[in-house]
Write an enzyme that holds these catalytic residues in place. Structure first.
Site, PDB file in Angstrom:
ATOM      1  N   ILE A  49       0.867  -1.173   0.000  1.00 53.51           N
ATOM      2  CA  ILE A  49       0.000   0.000   0.000  1.00 53.51           C
ATOM      3  C   ILE A  49       0.906   1.226   0.000  1.00 53.51           C
ATOM      4  O   ILE A  49       1.508   1.552   1.030  1.00 53.51           O
ATOM      5  CB  ILE A  49      -0.927   0.024   1.253  1.00 53.51           C
ATOM      6  CG1 ILE A  49      -1.639  -1.324   1.469  1.00 53.51           C
ATOM      7  CG2 ILE A  49      -1.921   1.177   1.149  1.00 53.51           C
ATOM      8  CD1 ILE A  49      -2.625  -1.729   0.402  1.00 53.51           C
ATOM      9  N   GLU A  50       1.002   1.876  -1.153  1.00 52.76           N
ATOM     10  CA  GLU A  50       1.911   3.013  -1.276  1.00 52.76           C
ATOM     11  C   GLU A  50       1.236   4.318  -0.835  1.00 52.76           C
ATOM     12  O   GLU A  50       0.026   4.352  -0.587  1.00 52.76           O
ATOM     13  CB  GLU A  50       2.426   3.112  -2.716  1.00 52.76           C
ATOM     14  CG  GLU A  50       3.281   1.908  -3.072  1.00 52.76           C
ATOM     15  CD  GLU A  50       3.908   1.968  -4.442  1.00 52.76           C
ATOM     16  OE1 GLU A  50       4.791   1.134  -4.704  1.00 52.76           O
ATOM     17  OE2 GLU A  50       3.521   2.826  -5.260  1.00 52.76           O
ATOM     18  N   ALA A  52       1.530   8.864  -1.282  1.00 47.21           N
ATOM     19  CA  ALA A  52       2.102   9.999  -2.002  1.00 47.21           C
ATOM     20  C   ALA A  52       3.317  10.561  -1.270  1.00 47.21           C
ATOM     21  O   ALA A  52       4.201  11.161  -1.887  1.00 47.21           O
ATOM     22  CB  ALA A  52       1.049  11.092  -2.186  1.00 47.21           C
ATOM     23  N   GLU A  61       4.244  -7.817   2.824  1.00 45.37           N
ATOM     24  CA  GLU A  61       4.587  -8.732   3.918  1.00 45.37           C
ATOM     25  C   GLU A  61       4.211  -8.104   5.262  1.00 45.37           C
ATOM     26  O   GLU A  61       3.620  -8.751   6.125  1.00 45.37           O
ATOM     27  CB  GLU A  61       6.092  -9.036   3.929  1.00 45.37           C
ATOM     28  CG  GLU A  61       6.613  -9.675   2.656  1.00 45.37           C
ATOM     29  CD  GLU A  61       7.144  -8.646   1.656  1.00 45.37           C
ATOM     30  OE1 GLU A  61       6.452  -7.619   1.433  1.00 45.37           O
ATOM     31  OE2 GLU A  61       8.227  -8.877   1.102  1.00 45.37           O
ATOM     32  N   CYS A  95      11.111  -5.500   5.927  1.00 46.29           N
ATOM     33  CA  CYS A  95      10.203  -6.631   6.113  1.00 46.29           C
ATOM     34  C   CYS A  95      10.932  -7.808   6.767  1.00 46.29           C
ATOM     35  O   CYS A  95      10.362  -8.506   7.594  1.00 46.29           O
ATOM     36  CB  CYS A  95       9.593  -7.063   4.785  1.00 46.29           C
ATOM     37  SG  CYS A  95       8.329  -5.911   4.220  1.00 46.29           S
TER      38      CYS A  95
END
Ligand SMILES: [Zn+2]
Length: 158
Positions: A49-50, A52, A61, A95
């Site tokens: 989930i990026e 801005a 993960e 991660c």
């Protein structure tokens, strides 16, 4: 390395592929899906989930781990990770440290190529006998790691 039944592997890989469908990655355009097999048999999916602001981005993960732990599940039996790349892609350093916190050193981690299970090649290549899946563990990915048990070590008096 801990063993994982073929059926469980297939279910976990399928869940990771499904997780990837919900990836929000408009900036990198690098979709990642993950699926965690909890010790009670539950499968928890995750996607990257990026944001801005970039720094607010969370990987697939860690999404799966945070979802699980925040629902009370902290015991895991396996993890699968898939991208849109034709080769097995490995978890990032952040991660790896988070996986290290909650997963056993020898817990199976399946790195799945995007074209699973079509990946083929030379029959003598072990990776290709399993649809191109590379099986590893956090002990292999993050050797000599720092973990929760180190915080319990006695301190030298100063
Ligand atoms: Zn990551």
């Amino acid at each position: 390395m801990a063993s994982l039944a073929d059926k469980q592997k297939e279910q976990l890989i399928k869940a990771a592929l499904e997780g990837k469908e919900f990836s929000y990655s408009p900036y990198s355009k690098f979709r990642v899906g993950a699926a965690l097999l909890a010790s009670d048999g539950t499968i928890i999916k995750g996607a990257n989930i990026e944001n801005a602001s970039y720094g607010g981005t969370i990987c697939a993960e860690r999404t799966a781990i945070v979802k699980s732990v925040s629902e009370g599940q902290r015991s895991f039996a396996a993890l699968a990770v898939v991208t849109d790349v034709k080769s097995a892609i490995s978890p990032c350093g952040l991660c790896r440290q988070v996986i290290r916190e909650f997963c056993a050193q020898d817990m199976p981690i399946l790195l799945v190529p995007a074209d699973y299970p079509q990946a083929s090649g030379k029959p003598e290549d072990a990776m290709n006998r399993s649809g191109g899946v590379k099986q590893t563990s956090i002990g292999e990915l993050l050797p000599d790691s720092f973990g929760p048990e180190h915080l319990d070590l006695p301190r030298v008096p100063t």
